[in-house]
Scaffold this motif. Sequence first.
Motif, PDB file in Angstrom:
ATOM      1  N   ILE A  54       0.842  -1.222   0.000  1.00 58.52           N
ATOM      2  CA  ILE A  54       0.000   0.000   0.000  1.00 58.52           C
ATOM      3  C   ILE A  54       0.870   1.264   0.000  1.00 58.52           C
ATOM      4  CG2 ILE A  54      -1.995  -1.084   1.082  1.00 58.52           C
ATOM      5  CD1 ILE A  54      -1.140   0.175   3.750  1.00 58.52           C
ATOM      6  N   GLU A  55       2.175   1.085  -0.217  1.00 56.35           N
ATOM      7  CA  GLU A  55       3.089   2.234  -0.211  1.00 56.35           C
ATOM      8  C   GLU A  55       2.699   3.313  -1.235  1.00 56.35           C
ATOM      9  OE1 GLU A  55       5.565   3.381  -2.372  1.00 56.35           O
ATOM     10  OE2 GLU A  55       6.275   4.881  -0.906  1.00 56.35           O
ATOM     11  N   PRO A  56       2.186   2.935  -2.446  1.00 51.63           N
ATOM     12  CA  PRO A  56       1.833   3.986  -3.427  1.00 51.63           C
ATOM     13  C   PRO A  56       0.785   4.977  -2.925  1.00 51.63           C
ATOM     14  CG  PRO A  56       1.999   1.865  -4.524  1.00 51.63           C
ATOM     15  CD  PRO A  56       2.091   1.595  -3.049  1.00 51.63           C
ATOM     16  N   ASN A  85       0.855   8.333   1.357  1.00 53.51           N
ATOM     17  CA  ASN A  85       0.756   9.763   1.691  1.00 53.51           C
ATOM     18  C   ASN A  85      -0.607  10.365   1.334  1.00 53.51           C
ATOM     19  OD1 ASN A  85       3.450   9.938   2.661  1.00 53.51           O
ATOM     20  ND2 ASN A  85       4.182  10.015   0.526  1.00 53.51           N
ATOM     21  N   ASP A  86      -1.530   9.506   0.912  1.00 52.37           N
ATOM     22  CA  ASP A  86      -2.864   9.968   0.519  1.00 52.37           C
ATOM     23  C   ASP A  86      -3.865   9.500   1.589  1.00 52.37           C
ATOM     24  OD1 ASP A  86      -5.340  10.444  -0.547  1.00 52.37           O
ATOM     25  OD2 ASP A  86      -4.884   9.611  -2.526  1.00 52.37           O
ATOM     26  N   LYS A  87      -4.134  10.364   2.552  1.00 50.14           N
ATOM     27  CA  LYS A  87      -4.949   9.983   3.700  1.00 50.14           C
ATOM     28  C   LYS A  87      -6.351   9.542   3.298  1.00 50.14           C
ATOM     29  CE  LYS A  87      -5.877  11.447   8.406  1.00 50.14           C
ATOM     30  NZ  LYS A  87      -5.685  12.515   9.403  1.00 50.14           N
ATOM     31  N   LEU A 127      -6.183   6.019   1.887  1.00 49.80           N
ATOM     32  CA  LEU A 127      -5.925   5.051   2.952  1.00 49.80           C
ATOM     33  C   LEU A 127      -7.188   4.792   3.766  1.00 49.80           C
ATOM     34  CD1 LEU A 127      -2.418   6.019   4.414  1.00 49.80           C
ATOM     35  CD2 LEU A 127      -3.047   3.836   3.366  1.00 49.80           C
ATOM     36  N   ASN A 128      -7.871   5.851   4.148  1.00 49.20           N
ATOM     37  CA  ASN A 128      -9.091   5.684   4.950  1.00 49.20           C
ATOM     38  C   ASN A 128     -10.168   4.918   4.184  1.00 49.20           C
ATOM     39  OD1 ASN A 128      -8.023   7.005   7.133  1.00 49.20           O
ATOM     40  ND2 ASN A 128      -8.863   9.012   6.574  1.00 49.20           N
ATOM     41  N   THR A 129     -10.287   5.233   2.895  1.00 50.79           N
ATOM     42  CA  THR A 129     -11.298   4.544   2.079  1.00 50.79           C
ATOM     43  C   THR A 129     -10.967   3.058   1.961  1.00 50.79           C
ATOM     44  OG1 THR A 129     -11.664   6.561   0.791  1.00 50.79           O
ATOM     45  CG2 THR A 129     -12.447   4.495  -0.159  1.00 50.79           C
ATOM     46  N   LEU A 130      -9.702   2.766   1.698  1.00 54.44           N
ATOM     47  CA  LEU A 130      -9.288   1.365   1.539  1.00 54.44           C
ATOM     48  C   LEU A 130      -9.550   0.574   2.814  1.00 54.44           C
ATOM     49  CD1 LEU A 130      -7.891  -0.814  -0.157  1.00 54.44           C
ATOM     50  CD2 LEU A 130      -5.699  -0.007   0.758  1.00 54.44           C
ATOM     51  N   MET A 131      -9.170   1.133   3.957  1.00 50.09           N
ATOM     52  CA  MET A 131      -9.345   0.403   5.220  1.00 50.09           C
ATOM     53  C   MET A 131     -10.823   0.286   5.594  1.00 50.09           C
ATOM     54  SD  MET A 131      -6.032   1.636   7.310  1.00 50.09           S
ATOM     55  CE  MET A 131      -4.533   1.713   6.332  1.00 50.09           C
ATOM     56  N   ILE A 135     -12.074   3.138  -4.950  1.00 49.41           N
ATOM     57  CA  ILE A 135     -11.482   1.790  -4.872  1.00 49.41           C
ATOM     58  C   ILE A 135     -10.845   1.417  -6.218  1.00 49.41           C
ATOM     59  CG2 ILE A 135     -12.031  -0.670  -4.650  1.00 49.41           C
ATOM     60  CD1 ILE A 135     -11.822   0.822  -1.995  1.00 49.41           C
ATOM     61  N   LYS A 136     -11.510   1.794  -7.317  1.00 49.23           N
ATOM     62  CA  LYS A 136     -10.954   1.507  -8.645  1.00 49.23           C
ATOM     63  C   LYS A 136      -9.622   2.238  -8.823  1.00 49.23           C
ATOM     64  CE  LYS A 136     -12.240   1.598 -13.565  1.00 49.23           C
ATOM     65  NZ  LYS A 136     -11.155   2.408 -14.083  1.00 49.23           N
ATOM     66  N   LYS A 137      -9.601   3.487  -8.386  1.00 48.89           N
ATOM     67  CA  LYS A 137      -8.376   4.291  -8.507  1.00 48.89           C
ATOM     68  C   LYS A 137      -7.263   3.724  -7.606  1.00 48.89           C
ATOM     69  CE  LYS A 137      -6.750   9.026  -7.670  1.00 48.89           C
ATOM     70  NZ  LYS A 137      -7.145  10.327  -7.096  1.00 48.89           N
ATOM     71  N   ILE A 138      -7.634   3.348  -6.391  1.00 44.81           N
ATOM     72  CA  ILE A 138      -6.642   2.770  -5.453  1.00 44.81           C
ATOM     73  C   ILE A 138      -6.070   1.473  -6.023  1.00 44.81           C
ATOM     74  CG2 ILE A 138      -6.414   1.668  -3.179  1.00 44.81           C
ATOM     75  CD1 ILE A 138      -8.561   3.706  -2.186  1.00 44.81           C
ATOM     76  N   SER A 139      -6.956   0.633  -6.563  1.00 46.75           N
ATOM     77  CA  SER A 139      -6.503  -0.645  -7.132  1.00 46.75           C
ATOM     78  C   SER A 139      -5.492  -0.430  -8.246  1.00 46.75           C
ATOM     79  CB  SER A 139      -7.710  -1.440  -7.649  1.00 46.75           C
ATOM     80  OG  SER A 139      -8.564  -1.797  -6.594  1.00 46.75           O
ATOM     81  N   GLU A 140      -5.734   0.579  -9.063  1.00 46.01           N
ATOM     82  CA  GLU A 140      -4.796   0.879 -10.161  1.00 46.01           C
ATOM     83  C   GLU A 140      -3.462   1.356  -9.606  1.00 46.01           C
ATOM     84  OE1 GLU A 140      -8.223   2.271 -13.399  1.00 46.01           O
ATOM     85  OE2 GLU A 140      -6.936   3.764 -12.430  1.00 46.01           O
ATOM     86  N   LEU A 141      -3.508   2.182  -8.556  1.00 46.09           N
ATOM     87  CA  LEU A 141      -2.266   2.739  -7.996  1.00 46.09           C
ATOM     88  C   LEU A 141      -1.402   1.667  -7.323  1.00 46.09           C
ATOM     89  CD1 LEU A 141      -3.615   6.089  -6.465  1.00 46.09           C
ATOM     90  CD2 LEU A 141      -1.953   5.859  -8.330  1.00 46.09           C
TER      91      LEU A 141
END
Length: 530
Positions: free
Chosen positions: A456-458, A461-463, A466-470, A498-504
């Motif tokens: 989840i390092e990518p 720095n995007d709070k 991170l909050n959405t993913l968790m 979630i789609k954007k996080i998955s890509e990152l």
Amino acid sequence: MGVTVNDLLQLPSFRGAEVLTVKINLNRTVSSLSVLEVSNVDFLSTIIQSVQEEWYAEELVISSFYSIRDSVEQQCKTIQHLHDLGELGLILYYVGIVLPEIPEEVLQLADSQGFIIICMPKNDYSLRYNEVIYEVMEAIVSNQAVNDQFVKETLEKVSLLPEHLQSVEITLKMLSDRLKANIVLTNSSFDIVNQVMWPRNSSLDVWQVIQEFSHGHLNKEKGKLELQRSDLTCVVEYKSIQQKNGEQLLLFVIKENTPLPAKTIEKISEVVQVAINLWGNKHDEVSEYALVKAIINDESDKMRRLANMLNIDVSAIQMMWLIYINDVSEEKKIRGELEDQLSKYYQTRVIQCIDHCMIVLLGNGLHKLNEFEIATEFIETTNYFSQISEVVYSPKMKNTKAVRQMYQLVNQVGKKVHTIYPMRKLFTAAELRSMKRAIDLSKQGEEMIEESLSVIEPISNDKESLNTLMAFLLDANGSFDECGKNLFIHKNTVKYRIKKISELIGNDVTLYSEFYDVYMACMIYRLING
């Protein structure tokens, strides 16, 4: 005081050995030594299901880790497994030959668990197990004479064990190992309450021995008899033990071939008397509460005896709920509500409260409903929701050993469950196992934590991400709708994020095959960030 690790390190066979972890524990007492022939924990946990695990307090283990020399993960799992069994430490042979080096992850895990690792001299082909075995056992045996400190030392050792293992039966096991004798507790009717055999696989019929002994010794506080048969020579000694409620127990010490000194019998009875006072309140009580205590304290003979007397088929237990309550004054009302609801679904029900934990054992289902839905129904409809801090749902209990292990696992995870899942109260057994794995990984040092969080390092720095993913993986169990409600945003916004996080991060967290490492990283993140 028994032989300590420090004492053993002075023996010639340990010359050149190096203590690599928890040097502050070198004053711990050592009472036995064993060889770890199979070091692969997967083999131990899947193949040897029928072997009852014991608590191996004060034992050192010898191994070279040959069968797991190429897997750091397996080495860590073995260290954790040995620690969980109560082993004191590991004497590791042939480092530089079998293992090139001891991995840093292994050392960090051992350090975090207070587990001693002694590395024998490296790159030395001439080392032999038997030299350490002989000298260690000689030192232990020569130091095991019963002295004036025997009672204090024995009780201190039990008191240092985890709370759930502080019991009368564990005390008897320690005494049996120390004295190489069979030890039996009975009630005044000679019904066996606890029995510990020496050796553990002994086929000696202690019940028959006690029956033979009982004739003519019924009215004495203590007694002694030598039994001599064609197949058996043993000395039987007994002494009465008083419980707090005034009722009597009988302590039998059965030693084959050679008698124990009279002073030793007195010391043993003194230890057992104190153990009964400390951990054996109403030790011969026949109740469901006593049955549940016997199950979670690994008092196997006592459990079987109670189950038989209460006409409860413990082999039918297939399901366990653990319900932690905030206020024990509401215990009877919660138990009544559970009884009313579960009587519709299960024929076998044992519901007892130990400390703040309601232990619910279920079997012989009367339905074909999804059992998780029954647990969900309870948490959603209970009148005591605010008094319940967590409910753990654990199906497929193979035996009472599985019940005990799950109870211990939940206690090991403890309040960290609320750190990882602050918004939930209902958890599955699989989630508890994942939490325990995350906790263990978080204890293995900065390098392991960094590796675990790298997925989840990518987005580190995007709070918002991170909050959405968790919230999506941990709080909403992968539900867009639920996650949206928790974050007060529309579910389509959750889908977009979630789609954007998955890509990152390069993992589609909506796919089971890709989300587990991310899921584990989220748990570790919450553990170390509160």
